[in-house]
Design an enzyme around this catalytic site. Structure first.
Site, PDB file in Angstrom:
ATOM      1  N   GLU A  62       5.100  -4.109 -11.702  1.00  0.00           N
ATOM      2  CA  GLU A  62       6.557  -3.954 -11.839  1.00  0.00           C
ATOM      3  C   GLU A  62       7.108  -4.905 -12.899  1.00  0.00           C
ATOM      4  O   GLU A  62       7.983  -4.543 -13.694  1.00  0.00           O
ATOM      5  CB  GLU A  62       7.245  -4.201 -10.487  1.00  0.00           C
ATOM      6  CG  GLU A  62       6.991  -3.071  -9.499  1.00  0.00           C
ATOM      7  CD  GLU A  62       7.243  -3.453  -8.039  1.00  0.00           C
ATOM      8  OE1 GLU A  62       7.784  -4.556  -7.770  1.00  0.00           O
ATOM      9  OE2 GLU A  62       6.897  -2.643  -7.158  1.00  0.00           O
ATOM     10  N   ASP A 101      -6.070   5.739   1.369  1.00  0.00           N
ATOM     11  CA  ASP A 101      -5.966   4.322   1.005  1.00  0.00           C
ATOM     12  C   ASP A 101      -7.316   3.617   0.960  1.00  0.00           C
ATOM     13  O   ASP A 101      -8.222   3.898   1.759  1.00  0.00           O
ATOM     14  CB  ASP A 101      -5.064   3.593   2.012  1.00  0.00           C
ATOM     15  CG  ASP A 101      -4.731   2.182   1.564  1.00  0.00           C
ATOM     16  OD1 ASP A 101      -3.844   2.032   0.711  1.00  0.00           O
ATOM     17  OD2 ASP A 101      -5.394   1.227   2.040  1.00  0.00           O
ATOM     18  N   GLY A 133      -5.602 -13.323  -0.920  1.00  0.00           N
ATOM     19  CA  GLY A 133      -6.187 -12.046  -1.340  1.00  0.00           C
ATOM     20  C   GLY A 133      -6.595 -12.018  -2.807  1.00  0.00           C
ATOM     21  O   GLY A 133      -7.207 -12.954  -3.334  1.00  0.00           O
ATOM     22  N   ASP A 134      -6.239 -10.920  -3.471  1.00  0.00           N
ATOM     23  CA  ASP A 134      -6.637 -10.696  -4.865  1.00  0.00           C
ATOM     24  C   ASP A 134      -5.737 -11.410  -5.870  1.00  0.00           C
ATOM     25  O   ASP A 134      -5.875 -11.219  -7.074  1.00  0.00           O
ATOM     26  CB  ASP A 134      -6.587  -9.194  -5.147  1.00  0.00           C
ATOM     27  CG  ASP A 134      -5.208  -8.600  -4.872  1.00  0.00           C
ATOM     28  OD1 ASP A 134      -4.428  -9.212  -4.129  1.00  0.00           O
ATOM     29  OD2 ASP A 134      -4.902  -7.520  -5.410  1.00  0.00           O
ATOM     30  N   HIS A 143       0.832  -1.206   0.000  1.00  0.00           N
ATOM     31  CA  HIS A 143       0.000   0.000   0.000  1.00  0.00           C
ATOM     32  C   HIS A 143       0.871   1.262   0.000  1.00  0.00           C
ATOM     33  O   HIS A 143       0.535   2.252  -0.637  1.00  0.00           O
ATOM     34  CB  HIS A 143      -0.952  -0.004   1.208  1.00  0.00           C
ATOM     35  CG  HIS A 143      -1.973  -1.116   1.131  1.00  0.00           C
ATOM     36  ND1 HIS A 143      -3.297  -0.893   0.885  1.00  0.00           N
ATOM     37  CD2 HIS A 143      -1.840  -2.464   1.237  1.00  0.00           C
ATOM     38  CE1 HIS A 143      -3.951  -2.059   0.846  1.00  0.00           C
ATOM     39  NE2 HIS A 143      -3.071  -3.026   1.062  1.00  0.00           N
ATOM     40  N   TRP A 159      -0.415  -7.085  -6.633  1.00  0.00           N
ATOM     41  CA  TRP A 159      -0.613  -6.186  -7.764  1.00  0.00           C
ATOM     42  C   TRP A 159       0.621  -5.337  -8.074  1.00  0.00           C
ATOM     43  O   TRP A 159       0.932  -5.061  -9.234  1.00  0.00           O
ATOM     44  CB  TRP A 159      -1.849  -5.310  -7.558  1.00  0.00           C
ATOM     45  CG  TRP A 159      -2.194  -4.546  -8.796  1.00  0.00           C
ATOM     46  CD1 TRP A 159      -2.206  -3.197  -8.957  1.00  0.00           C
ATOM     47  CD2 TRP A 159      -2.555  -5.097 -10.086  1.00  0.00           C
ATOM     48  NE1 TRP A 159      -2.542  -2.865 -10.252  1.00  0.00           N
ATOM     49  CE2 TRP A 159      -2.759  -4.012 -10.966  1.00  0.00           C
ATOM     50  CE3 TRP A 159      -2.711  -6.405 -10.580  1.00  0.00           C
ATOM     51  CZ2 TRP A 159      -3.133  -4.180 -12.301  1.00  0.00           C
ATOM     52  CZ3 TRP A 159      -3.071  -6.579 -11.917  1.00  0.00           C
ATOM     53  CH2 TRP A 159      -3.275  -5.474 -12.754  1.00  0.00           C
ATOM     54  N   ASN A 160       1.359  -4.926  -7.035  1.00  0.00           N
ATOM     55  CA  ASN A 160       2.569  -4.136  -7.314  1.00  0.00           C
ATOM     56  C   ASN A 160       3.587  -4.980  -8.062  1.00  0.00           C
ATOM     57  O   ASN A 160       4.236  -4.507  -8.995  1.00  0.00           O
ATOM     58  CB  ASN A 160       3.182  -3.601  -6.017  1.00  0.00           C
ATOM     59  CG  ASN A 160       2.270  -2.592  -5.364  1.00  0.00           C
ATOM     60  OD1 ASN A 160       2.116  -1.479  -5.856  1.00  0.00           O
ATOM     61  ND2 ASN A 160       1.617  -2.990  -4.284  1.00  0.00           N
ATOM     62  N   SER A 161       3.731  -6.234  -7.661  1.00  0.00           N
ATOM     63  CA  SER A 161       4.684  -7.116  -8.348  1.00  0.00           C
ATOM     64  C   SER A 161       4.288  -7.278  -9.808  1.00  0.00           C
ATOM     65  O   SER A 161       5.136  -7.262 -10.705  1.00  0.00           O
ATOM     66  CB  SER A 161       4.748  -8.485  -7.664  1.00  0.00           C
ATOM     67  OG  SER A 161       5.297  -8.330  -6.367  1.00  0.00           O
ATOM     68  N   VAL A 201      15.216  -6.813  -0.851  1.00  0.00           N
ATOM     69  CA  VAL A 201      15.975  -6.389  -2.041  1.00  0.00           C
ATOM     70  C   VAL A 201      15.089  -5.404  -2.801  1.00  0.00           C
ATOM     71  O   VAL A 201      13.875  -5.380  -2.593  1.00  0.00           O
ATOM     72  CB  VAL A 201      16.306  -7.580  -2.970  1.00  0.00           C
ATOM     73  CG1 VAL A 201      17.237  -8.568  -2.281  1.00  0.00           C
ATOM     74  CG2 VAL A 201      15.050  -8.276  -3.472  1.00  0.00           C
TER      75      VAL A 201
HETATM   76  N1  UDP Z   1       9.328  -5.897  -2.507  1.00  0.00           N
HETATM   77  C1  UDP Z   1      10.662  -5.569  -2.654  1.00  0.00           C
HETATM   78  N2  UDP Z   1      11.593  -6.384  -2.114  1.00  0.00           N
HETATM   79  C2  UDP Z   1      11.295  -7.511  -1.441  1.00  0.00           C
HETATM   80  C3  UDP Z   1       9.925  -7.865  -1.306  1.00  0.00           C
HETATM   81  C4  UDP Z   1       8.974  -7.038  -1.856  1.00  0.00           C
HETATM   82  O1  UDP Z   1      11.001  -4.540  -3.262  1.00  0.00           O
HETATM   83  O2  UDP Z   1      12.219  -8.184  -0.968  1.00  0.00           O
HETATM   84  C5  UDP Z   1       8.313  -4.953  -3.008  1.00  0.00           C
HETATM   85  C6  UDP Z   1       7.759  -5.303  -4.363  1.00  0.00           C
HETATM   86  O3  UDP Z   1       8.601  -4.809  -5.376  1.00  0.00           O
HETATM   87  C7  UDP Z   1       6.400  -4.613  -4.340  1.00  0.00           C
HETATM   88  C8  UDP Z   1       5.998  -4.688  -2.865  1.00  0.00           C
HETATM   89  O4  UDP Z   1       7.190  -4.923  -2.141  1.00  0.00           O
HETATM   90  O5  UDP Z   1       6.524  -3.257  -4.709  1.00  0.00           O
HETATM   91  C9  UDP Z   1       5.035  -5.822  -2.585  1.00  0.00           C
HETATM   92  O6  UDP Z   1       3.773  -5.498  -3.059  1.00  0.00           O
HETATM   93  P1  UDP Z   1       2.832  -6.561  -3.768  1.00  0.00           P
HETATM   94  O7  UDP Z   1       1.563  -5.855  -4.093  1.00  0.00           O
HETATM   95  O8  UDP Z   1       3.529  -7.201  -4.909  1.00  0.00           O
HETATM   96  O9  UDP Z   1       2.605  -7.693  -2.714  1.00  0.00           O
HETATM   97  P2  UDP Z   1       2.244  -7.690  -1.131  1.00  0.00           P
HETATM   98  O10 UDP Z   1       3.548  -7.640  -0.432  1.00  0.00           O
HETATM   99  O11 UDP Z   1       1.378  -6.498  -0.855  1.00  0.00           O
HETATM  100  O12 UDP Z   1       1.556  -8.996  -0.949  1.00  0.00           O
HETATM  101  N1  UDP Z   2      -8.619  -4.576  -0.322  1.00  0.00           N
HETATM  102  C1  UDP Z   2      -9.744  -3.928  -0.691  1.00  0.00           C
HETATM  103  N2  UDP Z   2     -10.430  -3.223   0.232  1.00  0.00           N
HETATM  104  C2  UDP Z   2     -10.015  -3.137   1.521  1.00  0.00           C
HETATM  105  C3  UDP Z   2      -8.859  -3.808   1.888  1.00  0.00           C
HETATM  106  C4  UDP Z   2      -8.174  -4.523   0.937  1.00  0.00           C
HETATM  107  O1  UDP Z   2     -10.146  -3.973  -1.846  1.00  0.00           O
HETATM  108  O2  UDP Z   2     -10.662  -2.474   2.308  1.00  0.00           O
HETATM  109  C5  UDP Z   2      -7.915  -5.389  -1.313  1.00  0.00           C
HETATM  110  C6  UDP Z   2      -6.437  -5.274  -1.182  1.00  0.00           C
HETATM  111  O3  UDP Z   2      -5.874  -4.112  -1.578  1.00  0.00           O
HETATM  112  C7  UDP Z   2      -6.023  -6.516  -1.948  1.00  0.00           C
HETATM  113  C8  UDP Z   2      -6.912  -7.519  -1.333  1.00  0.00           C
HETATM  114  O4  UDP Z   2      -8.087  -6.765  -1.039  1.00  0.00           O
HETATM  115  O5  UDP Z   2      -6.355  -6.509  -3.279  1.00  0.00           O
HETATM  116  C9  UDP Z   2      -6.180  -8.150  -0.207  1.00  0.00           C
HETATM  117  O6  UDP Z   2      -5.851  -7.145   0.733  1.00  0.00           O
HETATM  118  P1  UDP Z   2      -4.396  -6.931   1.309  1.00  0.00           P
HETATM  119  O7  UDP Z   2      -4.404  -5.704   2.114  1.00  0.00           O
HETATM  120  O8  UDP Z   2      -3.951  -8.211   1.888  1.00  0.00           O
HETATM  121  O9  UDP Z   2      -3.552  -6.641  -0.031  1.00  0.00           O
HETATM  122  P2  UDP Z   2      -2.003  -6.441  -0.102  1.00  0.00           P
HETATM  123  O10 UDP Z   2      -1.557  -5.738   1.147  1.00  0.00           O
HETATM  124  O11 UDP Z   2      -1.411  -7.809  -0.225  1.00  0.00           O
HETATM  125  O12 UDP Z   2      -1.850  -5.608  -1.324  1.00  0.00           O
END
Ligand code: UDP
Ligand code: UDP
Length: 454
Positions: free
Chosen positions: A362, A115, A377-378, A18, A357-359, A337
């Site tokens: 990217e 957010d 999750g999603d 986020h 989604w960020n991965s 990293v």
């Molecule tokens: N990320 C990173 N290094 C790590 C692990 C994660 O830079 O060792 C970053 C990744 O590039 C992305 C974010 O952390 O920008 C993770 O967001 P994502 O939505 O992919 O997954 P989440 O961690 O929310 O499940």
């Molecule tokens: N999400 C959403 N509404 C909320 C909280 C989460 O749509 O109020 C979404 C969230 O961004 C992601 C999924 O539901 O797509 C799982 O949430 P999480 O916060 O675990 O996502 P992450 O931190 O891994 O991006």
């Protein structure tokens, strides 16, 4: 008359998934002559977040910073054990403190972008302030359609786990098995947030999405034409949010040096995001699978949900024998990293990813094929999207995190297939081009919107 520059406050919530898009947005706004105030809830859950915020503030000193001190709250009453969801709840319960904090920000604000996880309580707190309010919806547009349609889907008994969910305008239908599992338990904190917040979307002035036409054009059209839910505010596709120079830091240097010595496109990069930890038996199967694949690898191991708890060494997590044998074929790390930089290294030819989604965005930005292993999750929704657009393959039968033990043989074979696929590589180059050419028109429209509100 002198030109007016909007002043935008940004309020992220918990977790790197986020925070990262908010900081990228902040830099984009500064580059487009907006004033920006970043409001960060403190304390953060992970160390990665607090380090990222301080590095950002030194790198982009034009951004003002305000800390939002959260009130203590009794987490035992909330129906969740996930530290990141509990932080969502902590911020939600402190939202009434926001008006006094926002009032002190000078010059006066043109809009607040906050957010996705905070919709109702922030809205209730600021609704009387006449401050235009936008959310940054951090997941995909497809997920936004699920989020906005969710209460209707519950009412029409479509959230059952079997069958498909039919959202008007969204093709194909969403398989029940791809819906975030927590949404099936309407008492979970996560589902409660969905039920409470989704109906409030109509009271926002706009929604920002980290996506782009070539990735989700049809879904964006369905949302903005009012097919999904009537009366939603405009959804601005402002993605992919561009990774920033400061993100590089120096933690990844040894990994980058190692990559410099590898053949072009020969390395599979393995990382499951910032907040999912696997059990050790599964981690070890991945290790053995990587050895079987015959490919070089760069693997980021995560043993604990929150980085502050990562105390055990790689030898302990993998077992000494496996850890030693892996040194010949690849690099295994247990530290943060800079993923986006690693994905951009010419040595990397594929990405075994959970499809946060960020991965995904990217990997699109860097044009790297994905082997999708969605865990929670999603992520299944995202995996399907990547598979459909032709630059990834999704191992559907591997299930959600912990559903089954995926063995080394399957993992090794899937990695080998992904790394050997020409079709995935060609399509990954195409999505990279589309991501890079996705123009800035939507951001301009948004900034014009803010100027009008002045
Ligand atoms: N990320 C990173 N290094 C790590 C692990 C994660 O830079 O060792 C970053 C990744 O590039 C992305 C974010 O952390 O920008 C993770 O967001 P994502 O939505 O992919 O997954 P989440 O961690 O929310 O499940
Ligand atoms: N999400 C959403 N509404 C909320 C909280 C989460 O749509 O109020 C979404 C969230 O961004 C992601 C999924 O539901 O797509 C799982 O949430 P999480 O916060 O675990 O996502 P992450 O931190 O891994 O991006």
């Amino acid at each position: 008359m002198s030109e007016y520059f909007p002043h935008i406050a940004l309020l992220p919530s918990a977790g790197m998934g986020h925070l990262t898009p908010f900081l990228r947005l902040a830099a984009m706004l500064v580059n487009n002559h907006c004033k920006v105030t970043l409001i960060t809830p403190t304390p953060t859950v992970s160390l990665a977040e607090s380090k990222f915020i301080s590095r950002f503030l030194s790198a982009v000193p034009q951004v003002n910073h305000t800390e939002f001190h959260l009130m203590p709250f009794d987490a035992s009453a909330a129906n969740s054990t996930d530290p990141f969801f509990l932080q969502f709840e902590a911020i939600r319960r402190s939202a009434h403190l926001l008006p006094s904090l926002l009032d002190f920000i000078s010059p006066p604000l043109s809009a607040l972008v906050y957010d996705v996880s905070l919709i109702s309580p922030v809205l209730a707190a600021i609704e009387s302030m006449f401050l235009p309010r936008y959310i940054l919806f951090t997941p995909s547009a497809k997920m936004f359609s699920i989020f906005s349609y969710f209460p209707t889907a519950v009412a029409s008994k479509q959230i059952t786990g079997d069958g498909e969910i039919e959202i008007p305008g969204i093709i194909p239908r969403i398989p029940g098995s791809s819906i975030p599992p927590l949404l099936f338990d309407l008492n979970s904190l996560f589902a409660k947030i969905f039920m409470e917040d989704s109906p409030k979307l109509k009271r926002l002035d706009g929604v920002l999405l980290n996506t782009f036409e070539d990735l989700e054009g049809k879904t964006l059209e369905a949302i903005n034409e009012g097919n999904v839910v009537k009366g939603l505010p405009h959804a601005f596709a402002i993605g992919p949010l561009i990774p920033l120079q400061f993100e590089k830091g120096d933690q990844s240097q040894s990994a980058l040096n190692w990559l410099d010595d590898q053949r072009e496109g020969s390395v599979v990069y393995v990382c499951f995001g910032s907040r999912n930890a696997m059990k050790r038996d599964q981690i070890r199967e991945i290790g053995k699978g990587l050895m079987r694949s015959g490919c070089k690898f760069l693997w980021v191991v995560k043993d604990k949900l929150v980085d502050r708890d990562e105390n055990d060494s790689l030898d302990e997590v993998l077992g000494y024998k496996l850890a030693e044998s892996m040194k010949e074929k690849g690099l295994v790390v247990k530290t943060w990293v800079c993923q986006v930089e690693i994905l951009g290294h010419k040595g990397v030819g594929g990405f075994l990813s959970h499809c946060g989604w960020n991965s995904v965005t990217e990997a699109a930005w860097q044009g790297v094929p994905i082997l999708a292993w969605p865990l929670a999750g999603d992520q299944k929704v995202n995996a399907e999207l990547v598979e459909k657009s032709g630059w990834g393959m999704w191992m559907r039968n591997w299930g959600w995190l912990g559903e089954k033990l995926v063995d080394e043989e399957e993992i090794g074979k899937a990695i080998k297939d992904m790394m050997g696929s020409r079709m995935l590589k060609v399509n990954a180059v195409k999505i990279r081009e589309a991501a890079r050419n996705s123009n800035a028109i939507n951001l301009e429209k948004l900034i014009q919107d803010w100027k009008k509100h002045n």
